[in-house]
Each structure stands twice: as structure tokens, then as C-alpha cells.
Design an enzyme around this catalytic site. Structure first.
Site, PDB file in Angstrom:
ATOM      1  CG  ASN A 214      -0.198  -0.093   2.506  1.00  0.00           C
ATOM      2  OD1 ASN A 214       0.568   0.804   2.853  1.00  0.00           O
ATOM      3  ND2 ASN A 214      -0.381  -1.198   3.234  1.00  0.00           N
ATOM      4  CG  ASP A 283      -6.908  -5.367   6.630  1.00  0.00           C
ATOM      5  OD1 ASP A 283      -6.313  -5.366   7.722  1.00  0.00           O
ATOM      6  OD2 ASP A 283      -7.617  -4.425   6.228  1.00  0.00           O
ATOM      7  CB  ILE A 319       0.019  -6.634  14.501  1.00  0.00           C
ATOM      8  CG1 ILE A 319       0.464  -7.385  13.242  1.00  0.00           C
ATOM      9  CG2 ILE A 319       1.172  -6.449  15.474  1.00  0.00           C
ATOM     10  CD1 ILE A 319       1.444  -6.631  12.372  1.00  0.00           C
ATOM     11  CG  PHE A 335      -2.642   5.556  13.902  1.00  0.00           C
ATOM     12  CD1 PHE A 335      -1.898   5.394  15.061  1.00  0.00           C
ATOM     13  CD2 PHE A 335      -2.568   6.767  13.230  1.00  0.00           C
ATOM     14  CE1 PHE A 335      -1.085   6.411  15.542  1.00  0.00           C
ATOM     15  CE2 PHE A 335      -1.764   7.796  13.696  1.00  0.00           C
ATOM     16  CZ  PHE A 335      -1.019   7.625  14.854  1.00  0.00           C
TER      17      PHE A 335
HETATM   18  N1  CTP Z   1      -3.561  -3.240  12.395  1.00  0.00           N
HETATM   19  C1  CTP Z   1      -2.702  -4.241  12.805  1.00  0.00           C
HETATM   20  N2  CTP Z   1      -2.668  -5.434  12.143  1.00  0.00           N
HETATM   21  C2  CTP Z   1      -3.510  -5.670  11.111  1.00  0.00           C
HETATM   22  C3  CTP Z   1      -4.372  -4.653  10.670  1.00  0.00           C
HETATM   23  C4  CTP Z   1      -4.392  -3.457  11.337  1.00  0.00           C
HETATM   24  O1  CTP Z   1      -1.947  -4.035  13.744  1.00  0.00           O
HETATM   25  N3  CTP Z   1      -3.454  -6.839  10.507  1.00  0.00           N
HETATM   26  C5  CTP Z   1      -3.607  -1.980  13.139  1.00  0.00           C
HETATM   27  C6  CTP Z   1      -3.141  -0.776  12.375  1.00  0.00           C
HETATM   28  O2  CTP Z   1      -1.751  -0.573  12.586  1.00  0.00           O
HETATM   29  C7  CTP Z   1      -3.976   0.320  12.998  1.00  0.00           C
HETATM   30  C8  CTP Z   1      -5.246  -0.340  13.374  1.00  0.00           C
HETATM   31  O3  CTP Z   1      -4.936  -1.731  13.443  1.00  0.00           O
HETATM   32  O4  CTP Z   1      -3.402   0.801  14.201  1.00  0.00           O
HETATM   33  C9  CTP Z   1      -6.411  -0.091  12.453  1.00  0.00           C
HETATM   34  O5  CTP Z   1      -6.244  -0.729  11.250  1.00  0.00           O
HETATM   35  P1  CTP Z   1      -7.356  -0.695  10.086  1.00  0.00           P
HETATM   36  O6  CTP Z   1      -6.846  -1.480   8.948  1.00  0.00           O
HETATM   37  O7  CTP Z   1      -7.730   0.707   9.826  1.00  0.00           O
HETATM   38  O8  CTP Z   1      -8.552  -1.369  10.787  1.00  0.00           O
HETATM   39  P2  CTP Z   1      -9.204  -2.723  10.485  1.00  0.00           P
HETATM   40  O9  CTP Z   1      -9.463  -3.333  11.806  1.00  0.00           O
HETATM   41  O10 CTP Z   1      -8.405  -3.511   9.523  1.00  0.00           O
HETATM   42  O11 CTP Z   1     -10.588  -2.311   9.873  1.00  0.00           O
HETATM   43  P3  CTP Z   1     -10.978  -1.852   8.368  1.00  0.00           P
HETATM   44  O12 CTP Z   1      -9.884  -2.319   7.453  1.00  0.00           O
HETATM   45  O13 CTP Z   1     -12.250  -2.480   8.166  1.00  0.00           O
HETATM   46  O14 CTP Z   1     -11.072  -0.356   8.428  1.00  0.00           O
END
Ligand code: CTP
Length: 414
Positions: A214, A283, A319, A335
Site C-alpha cells: 500500500n 489485511d 497485530i 490508528f
Molecule cells: N492493524 C494491525 N494489524 C492488522 C491490521 C491493522 O496491527 N493486521 C492496526 C493498524 O496498525 C492500525 C489499526 O490496526 O493501528 C487499524 O487498522 P485498520 O486497517 O484501519 O482497521 P481494520 O481493523 O483492519 O478495519 P478496516 O480495514 O475495516 O477499516
């Protein structure tokens, strides 16, 4: 790490026989990692040569107030700004008198007037000159103005007399400088705390040459790492591939995939106090990574026989959620990058991921990723704060202050 790493110390030398000890003092500072520059009065150069100090420090010695060549390289105002600490050793009765009266008739006295840097002085003179009411009054004036005096010690003097007036030894002076910086670090709000930060994107391999990733630049995470370090924390930064240098005094672990970031972060979380997840973790990742480069299948006319390719993806571990659930005492900050319903979505993530705080920012429409500025909403269980659009470095400093405040009040409640 050396005690004086990255510290800039300006040594002022005035005329006195103790100036010979100052060469040793300069060496001790350098041995402890400091960068040292020297400014000498004219009288000082009668006791020790500028060349000696130049050779020891690796920097030209400054002594003339009106030297066009020296001013072009580093003018007296720049020199005054450059230093983190000024130590005048030896400080003669005459220099002390000139400083007390605010003179600016040579380079050293001018620098002392033109600086906001803490000034330390190590007086050295004959015992009667030291005990003279004029000198004592001048020293009192300097102390009241924020100068810190060290010594003099008692003992046999170069003039053959015995009493108070000897300059402290080189090692004693070096220990004082180290202690000054140690105290400074120890008084910082996150001293002794470990802050763990994830930053940047992850790369999910498709085959040996391709990946899914990304647009995250890592700028926000790196700025937060720098801000946490400046508040006295030990900082562990787990970073995906970015084009940024590791901030000074921050320990960086470079990873590629979400799974590598997960393992490294879980490992480091055990000894952390605060966890801040700024990484844009993928994700999903390809369910199978091809061993060899995936090839097109083309016919004799170079037409692709399989115009569509479907990649099977699997969900990556979260994570942030895994860390906050495995380490409930860790102060966890997430975040939330959202394109719509910013506050509502962020609040839901705060609950779902079992966080102490979430930082929400709007993305899309030229906002967020790969930009130098950002605007954020900070949300915790019983409060919320909005920080206006500003440079990510300034924003990171403001954010770290809020995190530190919430962390401190949450540890008081635990
Ligand atoms: N994060 C993480 N590990 C993942 C995905 C996200 O640690 N596999 C953490 C990011 O670093 C951030 C927070 O989770 O601090 C939010 O991530 P985000 O992708 O915005 O939220 P999601 O739970 O994945 O929800 P969505 O994608 O539906 O917005």
C-alpha cells in the site's frame, strides 16, 4: 551507547596555569562520545596552544571576536547556539569579573552573553584571589543568573600556596558533564519506559518478484518514534519497507510481511510499556506464494491464453488486537484510517481491539497517506481531542504528549 553521544560541548578556556588540565578534559568528553569545540581567551593561548586543542578535538579553535575567516565558518552567534552545554575551565578571576559585569570584549565573553545554553564554570586562581570579596560577589552574581559553578578544590597551588583555588581535575569535570545530561534524561517523562511502534506498509509476496502493498510512507510512525525518544523513552520501531532513515537512538527492526511484523512485535511487546500501531498492515496476503515467477501463457500471436488471473487471499493476523489481548497491561494505541464515519468507526475499533486510545484520521481525497501533513482525532474511553492539520513531525510531538499524559494517569489507576 556512550554517555555523551550526540552532545555538543563548547569548552571555554581563560588564562590560568590549570589550562593544561583542560586538554585532558576535552579528551575525556570526546571519549564519551561528545562533539567538542573550544573557545580560548588571548591569555589562555599563553598557557596552552590552540593547536593542542585543535588536534585533540578535530575542530578549529575559536579565539578572535573579529576574525572574518572564523566568522564565515562558524560565527560567534552560531557557536553560541551550537552548544548543548558550555563549560569554562579554567575560569580566571578576570573572566569571572567580566562575565559578572556583562562584558563582550572578547569572543568567549560575547558567546556567554549571546547564548541560552546552560553555562558551567570551573574557577581556578590563587587562594587569596578566590576568597577576595570582589571574586566572591562576582560568583554570587553569576550563580543568581543561572551559571553553575564547580569547585574550586582545596590543595597545593601552582603558586606554592595551599588553599581553595585549584581547578577540579579533568575526570571530575567530565563526570559533572555526564551527570548533567543523565539528570536531564532522567527527568524526562518517559525515562525508563519502552515504547514499541509499528510503522510503514507491509509487503505480501505473490511470487519471488511481486507483492501486494500500500501507499504508506511510514512518516507518521517514524515521527512518533522520534517524539517518543525525545521524551526519554527507549524506542523499538518495527518497520515495513520505507525510504526513511531510522531516527537517532531508536532501535529499528526491518520486516517485510504482516506475518513477520506480527512475530517481531509480539516478541518485543513483552518488555514494552506503550504500544503504538501506526503500520498500514495488509489485511490479506496471498494464500499461496508461488515458488517461481508466475508466467503468462501466450499463444503464437502473443495473446494471453488466461486473460484473467484470480489470486486467493487469506486474512492476516491483526497485530494490534493480538498484542492488546495478550498484554492487557500494555497501554495500546491504534490508528484508524477511515474514508467515512470517522469517529463512529474509530470508536468501534477502540472497543473491538481492546485499546486504551485510538487516533483517527480521514484518508482519501488527497489526505493521509504519503503526505507531510495530517489532521487527527484522538479518542480514549472517557475523552476526545482534536489536533488540527499540521506537519506530521509537529503532530507527532503533540500526540506523544497526549499519549504520555493518558499513560501516566492510567498507570496511577492500575
Ligand atoms: N492493524 C494491525 N494489524 C492488522 C491490521 C491493522 O496491527 N493486521 C492496526 C493498524 O496498525 C492500525 C489499526 O490496526 O493501528 C487499524 O487498522 P485498520 O486497517 O484501519 O482497521 P481494520 O481493523 O483492519 O478495519 P478496516 O480495514 O475495516 O477499516
Amino acid at each position: 551507547m556512550s554517555a555523551l553521544n550526540n552532545k555538543r560541548i563548547l569548552i571555554g578556556i581563560s588564562g590560568g596555569i590549570a589550562a593544561y588540565k583542560t586538554a585532558e578534559f576535552a579528551r575525556a568528553l570526546i571519549k564519551n562520545g561528545a562533539e567538542v569545540r573550544v573557545c580560548m581567551t588571548k591569555a589562555a593561548t599563553e598557557f596552552i596552544t590552540p593547536l593542542t586543542l585543535q588536534a585533540l578535538t578535530g575542530n578549529p579553535v575559536h579565539s578572535e571576536l573579529l576574525d572574518p575567516a572564523a566568522e564565515a565558518a562558524m560565527g560567534h552567534i552560531e557557536l553560541a547556539r551550537w552548544a548543548d552545554l558550555i563549560m569554562i575551565a579554567p575560569a580566571s578571576a578576570d573572566l569571572i569579573a567580566r562575565l559578572a559585569n556583562g562584558h563582550a570584549n572578547d569572543l568567549l565573553s560575547t558567546i556567554c552573553l549571546a547564548t541560552e545554553t546552560p553555562i558551567h564554570i570551573a574557577p581556578a586562581m590563587n587562594r587569596l584571589m578566590w576568597s577576595n570579596a570582589a571574586t566572591q560577589n562576582n560568583c554570587k552574581t553569576l550563580s543568581q543568573r543561572g551559571y553553575t559553578l564547580h569547585g574550586p578544590a582545596e590543595g597545593e597551588q601552582a603558586c606554592g600556596e595551599t588553599g581553595a583555588g585549584r581547578m577540579l581535575e579533568a575526570q571530575e569535570l567530565a563526570d559533572i558533564v555526564i551527570a548533567v545530561f543523565n539528570d536531564e534524561v532522567q527527568s524526562k517523562p518517559l525515562f525508563g519506559k519502552t515504547v514499541l511502534i509499528t510503522a510503514g506498509p507491509t509487503r505480501e509476496a505473490i511470487d519471488p518478484v511481486r507483492y501486494i502493498s500500500n501507499r504508506s510512507s511510514g512518516k507518521m510512525g517514524y515521527a512518533i518514534a522520534e517524539a517518543a525518544q525525545s521524551l526519554g523513552a527507549d524506542v523499538q520501531l518495527v518497520s515495513g519497507p520505507v525510504a526513511l532513515e531510522a531516527p537517532n537512538k531508536v532501535t529499528r527492526s526491518l520486516v517485510e510481511s504482516a506475518s513477520q511484523m506480527h512475530d517481531k512485535t509480539m516478541n518485543l511487546a513483552e518488555s514494552a510499556d506503550i504500544f503504538i500501531a501506526t503500520a498500514a498492515v495488509a489485511d490479506y496476503s496471498p494464500a499461496n506464494i508461488a515458488d517461481q515467477k508466475i508466467k503468462k501463457e501466450v499463444d503464437a500471436e502473443n495473446v494471453n491464453k488466461n486473460p484473467e488471473l484470480t489470486l486467493a487471499l487469506q486474512t492476516n493476523k491483526d497485530i494490534l488486537s493480538d498484542v492488546s489481548h495478550a498484554f492487557p497491561n500494555l497501554f495500546s494505541v491504534g490508528f484508524a484510517a477511515e474514508t467515512e464515519n470517522l469517529i463512529k468507526n474509530a470508536q468501534a475499533k477502540l472497543q473491538r481491539k481492546k485499546l486504551d486510545m485510538i487516533v483517527a484520521n480521514q484518508v482519501g481525497e488527497n489526505k493521509g497517506f504519503d503526505k507531510d501533513t495530517n489532521q487527527i482525532e484522538i479518542i480514549w474511553h472517557d475523552g476526545q481531542l482534536s489536533l488540527p492539520e499540521q506537519d506530521k513531525k509537529l503532530l507527532a510531538i503533540e500526540l506523544m504528549k497526549v499519549i504520555t499524559e493518558r499513560f501516566s494517569s492510567s498507570t496511577l489507576q492500575r
